[in-house]
Design a protein around this motif. Structure first.
Motif, PDB file in Angstrom:
ATOM      1  N   TRP A 529       0.809  -0.958  -0.100  1.00  0.00           N
ATOM      2  CA  TRP A 529       0.053   0.071  -0.025  1.00  0.00           C
ATOM      3  C   TRP A 529       0.798   1.300   0.091  1.00  0.00           C
ATOM      4  O   TRP A 529       1.992   1.236   0.203  1.00  0.00           O
ATOM      5  CB  TRP A 529      -0.930  -0.105   0.958  1.00  0.00           C
ATOM      6  CG  TRP A 529      -0.318   0.187   2.438  1.00  0.00           C
ATOM      7  CD1 TRP A 529      -0.392   1.358   3.234  1.00  0.00           C
ATOM      8  CD2 TRP A 529       0.471  -0.898   3.500  1.00  0.00           C
ATOM      9  NE1 TRP A 529       0.127   1.136   4.328  1.00  0.00           N
ATOM     10  CE2 TRP A 529       0.745  -0.177   4.561  1.00  0.00           C
ATOM     11  CE3 TRP A 529       0.620  -2.418   3.247  1.00  0.00           C
ATOM     12  CZ2 TRP A 529       1.259  -0.761   5.601  1.00  0.00           C
ATOM     13  CZ3 TRP A 529       1.235  -2.789   4.292  1.00  0.00           C
ATOM     14  CH2 TRP A 529       1.513  -2.095   5.464  1.00  0.00           C
ATOM     15  N   VAL A 530       0.374   2.367  -0.448  1.00  0.00           N
ATOM     16  CA  VAL A 530       0.822   3.654  -0.383  1.00  0.00           C
ATOM     17  C   VAL A 530      -0.036   4.591   0.505  1.00  0.00           C
ATOM     18  O   VAL A 530      -1.110   4.585   0.317  1.00  0.00           O
ATOM     19  CB  VAL A 530       1.065   4.226  -1.839  1.00  0.00           C
ATOM     20  CG1 VAL A 530       1.524   5.834  -1.870  1.00  0.00           C
ATOM     21  CG2 VAL A 530       1.959   3.287  -2.595  1.00  0.00           C
ATOM     22  N   ASN A 531       0.591   5.244   1.423  1.00  0.00           N
ATOM     23  CA  ASN A 531      -0.120   5.974   2.346  1.00  0.00           C
ATOM     24  C   ASN A 531      -0.048   7.380   1.922  1.00  0.00           C
ATOM     25  O   ASN A 531       0.312   7.574   0.904  1.00  0.00           O
ATOM     26  CB  ASN A 531       0.737   5.912   3.896  1.00  0.00           C
ATOM     27  CG  ASN A 531       2.095   6.529   3.738  1.00  0.00           C
ATOM     28  OD1 ASN A 531       2.461   7.352   2.911  1.00  0.00           O
ATOM     29  ND2 ASN A 531       2.742   6.219   4.814  1.00  0.00           N
ATOM     30  N   SER A 532      -0.795   8.199   2.697  1.00  0.00           N
ATOM     31  CA  SER A 532      -0.941   9.695   2.145  1.00  0.00           C
ATOM     32  C   SER A 532       0.326  10.483   1.870  1.00  0.00           C
ATOM     33  O   SER A 532       0.196  11.472   1.151  1.00  0.00           O
ATOM     34  CB  SER A 532      -1.940  10.319   3.123  1.00  0.00           C
ATOM     35  OG  SER A 532      -1.204  10.455   4.285  1.00  0.00           O
ATOM     36  N   ASP A 533       1.373   9.946   2.508  1.00  0.00           N
ATOM     37  CA  ASP A 533       2.788  10.613   2.206  1.00  0.00           C
ATOM     38  C   ASP A 533       3.347   9.978   1.167  1.00  0.00           C
ATOM     39  O   ASP A 533       4.345  10.787   0.701  1.00  0.00           O
ATOM     40  CB  ASP A 533       3.464  10.645   3.301  1.00  0.00           C
ATOM     41  CG  ASP A 533       2.896  11.172   4.668  1.00  0.00           C
ATOM     42  OD1 ASP A 533       2.353  12.440   4.300  1.00  0.00           O
ATOM     43  OD2 ASP A 533       3.131  10.849   5.749  1.00  0.00           O
ATOM     44  N   GLY A 534       2.752   9.142   0.498  1.00  0.00           N
ATOM     45  CA  GLY A 534       3.487   8.744  -0.974  1.00  0.00           C
ATOM     46  C   GLY A 534       4.335   7.452  -0.582  1.00  0.00           C
ATOM     47  O   GLY A 534       4.965   7.152  -1.400  1.00  0.00           O
ATOM     48  N   GLU A 535       4.452   7.253   0.766  1.00  0.00           N
ATOM     49  CA  GLU A 535       5.430   5.972   1.129  1.00  0.00           C
ATOM     50  C   GLU A 535       4.780   4.670   0.711  1.00  0.00           C
ATOM     51  O   GLU A 535       3.728   4.262   1.169  1.00  0.00           O
ATOM     52  CB  GLU A 535       5.471   6.255   2.531  1.00  0.00           C
ATOM     53  CG  GLU A 535       6.305   7.375   3.020  1.00  0.00           C
ATOM     54  CD  GLU A 535       6.490   7.635   4.366  1.00  0.00           C
ATOM     55  OE1 GLU A 535       5.733   7.004   5.246  1.00  0.00           O
ATOM     56  OE2 GLU A 535       7.457   8.326   4.985  1.00  0.00           O
ATOM     57  N   ALA A 536       5.611   3.815   0.234  1.00  0.00           N
ATOM     58  CA  ALA A 536       5.181   2.487  -0.220  1.00  0.00           C
ATOM     59  C   ALA A 536       5.765   1.789   0.955  1.00  0.00           C
ATOM     60  O   ALA A 536       6.795   1.540   1.598  1.00  0.00           O
ATOM     61  CB  ALA A 536       5.973   2.111  -1.406  1.00  0.00           C
ATOM     62  N   GLN A 537       4.434   0.561   1.332  1.00  0.00           N
ATOM     63  CA  GLN A 537       4.990  -0.230   2.346  1.00  0.00           C
ATOM     64  C   GLN A 537       4.322  -1.436   1.984  1.00  0.00           C
ATOM     65  O   GLN A 537       3.450  -1.655   1.231  1.00  0.00           O
ATOM     66  CB  GLN A 537       4.211   0.328   3.824  1.00  0.00           C
ATOM     67  CG  GLN A 537       4.612   1.643   4.016  1.00  0.00           C
ATOM     68  CD  GLN A 537       3.984   2.263   5.235  1.00  0.00           C
ATOM     69  OE1 GLN A 537       3.819   1.399   6.466  1.00  0.00           O
ATOM     70  NE2 GLN A 537       3.147   3.204   5.231  1.00  0.00           N
ATOM     71  N   GLU A 538       4.774  -2.726   2.790  1.00  0.00           N
ATOM     72  CA  GLU A 538       4.307  -4.016   2.523  1.00  0.00           C
ATOM     73  C   GLU A 538       4.164  -4.790   3.659  1.00  0.00           C
ATOM     74  O   GLU A 538       5.034  -4.593   4.612  1.00  0.00           O
ATOM     75  CB  GLU A 538       5.228  -4.825   1.423  1.00  0.00           C
ATOM     76  CG  GLU A 538       6.539  -4.792   1.992  1.00  0.00           C
ATOM     77  CD  GLU A 538       7.649  -5.693   1.012  1.00  0.00           C
ATOM     78  OE1 GLU A 538       7.774  -7.001   1.370  1.00  0.00           O
ATOM     79  OE2 GLU A 538       7.726  -5.404  -0.106  1.00  0.00           O
ATOM     80  N   LYS A 539       3.289  -5.827   3.620  1.00  0.00           N
ATOM     81  CA  LYS A 539       3.329  -6.855   4.967  1.00  0.00           C
ATOM     82  C   LYS A 539       2.798  -8.154   4.358  1.00  0.00           C
ATOM     83  O   LYS A 539       2.061  -8.384   3.550  1.00  0.00           O
ATOM     84  CB  LYS A 539       2.331  -6.220   5.856  1.00  0.00           C
ATOM     85  CG  LYS A 539       2.390  -7.163   7.094  1.00  0.00           C
ATOM     86  CD  LYS A 539       1.555  -6.329   8.343  1.00  0.00           C
ATOM     87  CE  LYS A 539       1.685  -7.223   9.693  1.00  0.00           C
ATOM     88  NZ  LYS A 539       0.987  -6.147  10.608  1.00  0.00           N
ATOM     89  N   VAL A 540       3.262  -9.282   4.919  1.00  0.00           N
ATOM     90  CA  VAL A 540       2.950 -10.599   4.649  1.00  0.00           C
ATOM     91  C   VAL A 540       1.913 -11.149   5.751  1.00  0.00           C
ATOM     92  O   VAL A 540       2.471 -11.049   6.900  1.00  0.00           O
ATOM     93  CB  VAL A 540       4.037 -11.542   4.253  1.00  0.00           C
ATOM     94  CG1 VAL A 540       3.593 -12.936   3.975  1.00  0.00           C
ATOM     95  CG2 VAL A 540       5.023 -10.793   2.994  1.00  0.00           C
ATOM     96  N   TYR A 541       0.868 -11.636   5.594  1.00  0.00           N
ATOM     97  CA  TYR A 541       0.227 -12.089   6.478  1.00  0.00           C
ATOM     98  C   TYR A 541      -0.024 -13.525   6.435  1.00  0.00           C
ATOM     99  O   TYR A 541      -0.475 -14.259   5.104  1.00  0.00           O
ATOM    100  CB  TYR A 541      -1.325 -11.716   6.462  1.00  0.00           C
ATOM    101  CG  TYR A 541      -1.320 -10.051   6.872  1.00  0.00           C
ATOM    102  CD1 TYR A 541      -1.574  -9.311   7.981  1.00  0.00           C
ATOM    103  CD2 TYR A 541      -1.390  -9.093   5.467  1.00  0.00           C
ATOM    104  CE1 TYR A 541      -1.693  -7.872   8.184  1.00  0.00           C
ATOM    105  CE2 TYR A 541      -1.104  -7.913   5.840  1.00  0.00           C
ATOM    106  CZ  TYR A 541      -1.489  -7.196   7.140  1.00  0.00           C
ATOM    107  OH  TYR A 541      -1.531  -5.830   7.077  1.00  0.00           O
TER     108      TYR A 541
END
Length: 642
Positions: A529-541
């Motif tokens: 996902w990309v937050n409102s600041d434009g930062e890309a993040q990821e997570k594995v569930y």
């Protein structure tokens, strides 16, 4: 009285006739009542058939590709099709080979550049023999073995650097070029058997920018009448181009002029040295990408080949350090012709997960996501033999077909710049494309690919379902009509989830083991996902798994165990489970963040092809070569846009 029939027998027949007439009358009345009822007895009346899963290979080369034919491949398209539909053939080294299960669909994608060249080089036609390079290649390729393999790598290097001798620059307009294209089209038509074995007209556009891989497989939905109105687009100027945007323009022109339908599938971003998923236009002095680029790429490239013989391209351990399964069959030493060494800065432009994240970031500024692609897998075999079974692996080139030395067979290297290159042991026995289609035909399978209702596997035939909606519950995951509920209450893999007010989205998930393979270890949801600041993040569930294991406070699940016996080799399905299904809700959902979700399904550990070779040939395995693997499947993503 008829001879041989007694009076008693006639009486019994009259009675049977009376009873039968009564039964028919009663049945007719029952049918009439049922037909007049509001709800028919049969639950399938007026219902469209559920989509079925079909498995195939979208990336196969035969002896008509210059690099394949030059290195010893003599199997032709007709041989490849016979093998893929289940027939036994002789390999290029004379070994009998057959598939455990035939494919449902198949695509031969011989290279567009150099069509017809290898046949002329092997034969020694006058135009080839008049050129010094042509004579040298003629001698080397006919010598076979390592001499031919070395010549093949030399030819690739010349092509990659734009240094192909003019006499060997086979392009549209050369008679031999058109003849090969017609042969490929005709072979696809001859072997196409809708409902049983579907073939597609296709080719590979082999763009290389100073050795950086930008290859695309171009797939036609159409039959010969339209495909033969054109010849393939090439990479080499003046007719061709290295720029994918020029390929997209060619595709648009094809559809406009013929009324046909075509798509392109990129592959091996891991050999592009950062060029596969760019943030800037590498063909326009690095200017920022614009909405036109994003829209074109999303239109013409609906899928990405996420796994194949030359490495797995889902994720990289440096980009996903918290993902213990990210380092799988990793190739990260350099570009395709080993002319430039890999750097860490190149990696985000090479892997599918990072490409999807970049797509979300670009969408914030461009309004269009250029990297909104689904997943598929293929082999990229250059032997004409598509073999993804670890116990039946015939590798990428003829020089690494099964023998006792293939694990140590040297591929390309460049010690001058510190690239050790690769050996035969690095090749990965992958992959397959699975599509959910209405039927086994060109139109239905192509349409499934365009709507991205596909998934990739590393060769196993896991059956995978993935839906997203807002109202799924655990009863849906347990229901025998899970797929019907999925389509009715949400969207399938490859889709965009419509915005709705309420809680976090719910995902309906089902995975069934390959009936001839290993049990399942776990199902994971990969979120980016990309937050409102434009930062890309990821997570594995970890969302579903076999056994009595528990997820720890960091979300990690203990290993499933290991039953592999390397002395045979074999494994046991005494661990893991045959089926996993669940409904999962995103616990970290933020309605304001754009996101994607896809599934990664892992099997229990099983022997890698190197383990089978070690036992069959009685050879010592080189240090560092893996003997155990965990086959997997990757669903196409589902996107959420706020």
């Amino acid at each position: 009285m008829a001879p041989g029939i007694s009076a008693a027998s006639k009486t019994r027949r009259r009675l049977a006739t009376v009873l039968l007439c009564g039964a028919v009358s009663a049945a007719t009345s029952a049918l009439t009542v049922a037909a007049e009822a509001d709800t028919p007895y049969s639950p399938y009346v007026s219902e469209s058939p559920q989509r079925q899963v079909y498995f195939g290979d979208t990336h196969v080369h035969t002896g008509l590709s210059a690099d394949a034919g030059g290195s010893g491949t003599r199997l032709m398209p007709e041989d490849a099709y016979r093998f893929a539909r289940g027939e036994e053939v002789r390999s290029n080294t004379g070994q009998p080979v057959k598939l455990k299960r035939p494919y449902d669909f198949f695509m031969i994608t011989d290279h567009s550049d150099g069509m017809g060249l290898i046949s002329d080089l092997l034969e020694g036609t006058p135009n080839v023999m008049e050129d010094p390079s042509g004579r040298a290649y003629h001698e080397d390729f006919n010598a076979g073995g390592q001499q031919a393999a070395d010549a093949m790598f030399r030819l690739i290097a010349q092509f990659a650097q734009g240094e192909t001798p003019p006499a060997l620059l086979y392009q549209p307009g050369v008679p031999a070029y058109r003849a090969v294209w017609e042969r490929l089209v005709q072979a696809a038509e001859e072997f196409n058997d809708p409902g049983q074995f579907t073939t597609f007209i296709a080719y590979e556009w082999t763009s290389l920018v100073k050795g950086n891989n930008l290859h695309r497989n171009v797939i036609f939905r159409d039959d010969a009448d339209k495909a033969l109105e054109v010849v393939p687009f090439t990479m080499m100027p003046p007719i061709g181009s290295q720029n994918p945007q020029d390929l997209w323009a060619w595709m648009a022109a094809y559809e406009e002029e013929t009324g046909g339908d075509v798509t392109a599938i990129p592959h091996n971003g891991n050999l592009s040295n950062g060029m596969m998923f760019p943030l800037r236009d590498d063909f326009a002095n690095g200017k920022e990408l614009d909405a036109a680029y994003a829209k074109s790429r999303m239109t013409w490239e609906r899928l990405y080949e996420v796994t194949q013989y030359k490495g797995d391209g889902e994720a990289h351990p440096l980009l996903s350090p918290d993902d213990e399964f990210a380092d799988f069959e990793t190739w990260d030493f350099g570009n395709l012709d080993v002319s430039e060494k890999k750097t860490d800065a190149m990696l985000p432009g090479e892997y599918a997960r990072s490409g999807l994240l970049r797509g979300l970031q670009l969408q914030q500024t461009l309004g269009v996501n250029p990297y909104q692609f689904g997943f598929e897998g293929a082999t990229d075999t250059h032997t004409g033999l598509s073999t993804t079974g670890e116990d039946n692996f015939f590798s990428k080139f003829t020089t690494v077909e099964p023998d006792g030395e293939r694990m140590t067979h040297a591929g390309s290297s460049n010690p001058d710049i510190g690239i050790e290159g690769y050996t035969g042991a690095m090749y990965n026995a992958a992959g397959l494309t699975a599509v959910w289609a209405d039927e086994n035909s060109r139109t239905a399978i192509f349409d499934a690919m365009e709507r991205r209702e596909t998934y990739a596997t590393t060769g196993t035939r896991i059956t995978l379902r993935f839906f997203a909606g807002w109202d799924f519950d655990e009863e849906d995951a347990k229901a025998p009509d899970l797929a019907r509920r999925g389509y009715a209450g949400g969207v399938p893999m490859g889709s965009e989830l419509p915005r709705a007010d309420g809680d976090a989205p719910r995902f309906l998930i089902s995975a069934l083991r390959d009936p001839m393979g290993a049990n399942l270890d776990r199902v994971q949801v990969v979120k980016g996902w990309v937050n409102s600041d434009g930062e890309a993040q990821e997570k594995v569930y970890n969302v579903a798994w076999g056994g009595d294991r528990r997820v720890d406070d960091e979300g990690k699940l203990p290993p499933v165990g290991n039953t592999v016996d390397l002395s045979v080799p074999t494994w046991s399905n005494s661990i893991g489970v045959g089926e996993l299904s669940t409904v999962w809700q995103d616990p970290d959902f933020d309605a304001s963040d754009a996101a994607f979700y896809y599934l990664r399904v892992l099997e229990i550990p099983t022997p890698r092809w190197t383990a089978y070779d070690a036992v069959r040939f009685g050879v010592e395995v080189p240090e560092g070569v893996p003997l155990i693997t965990q086959e997997r499947a990757y669903s196409s993503p589902i996107w959420y846009t706020p």
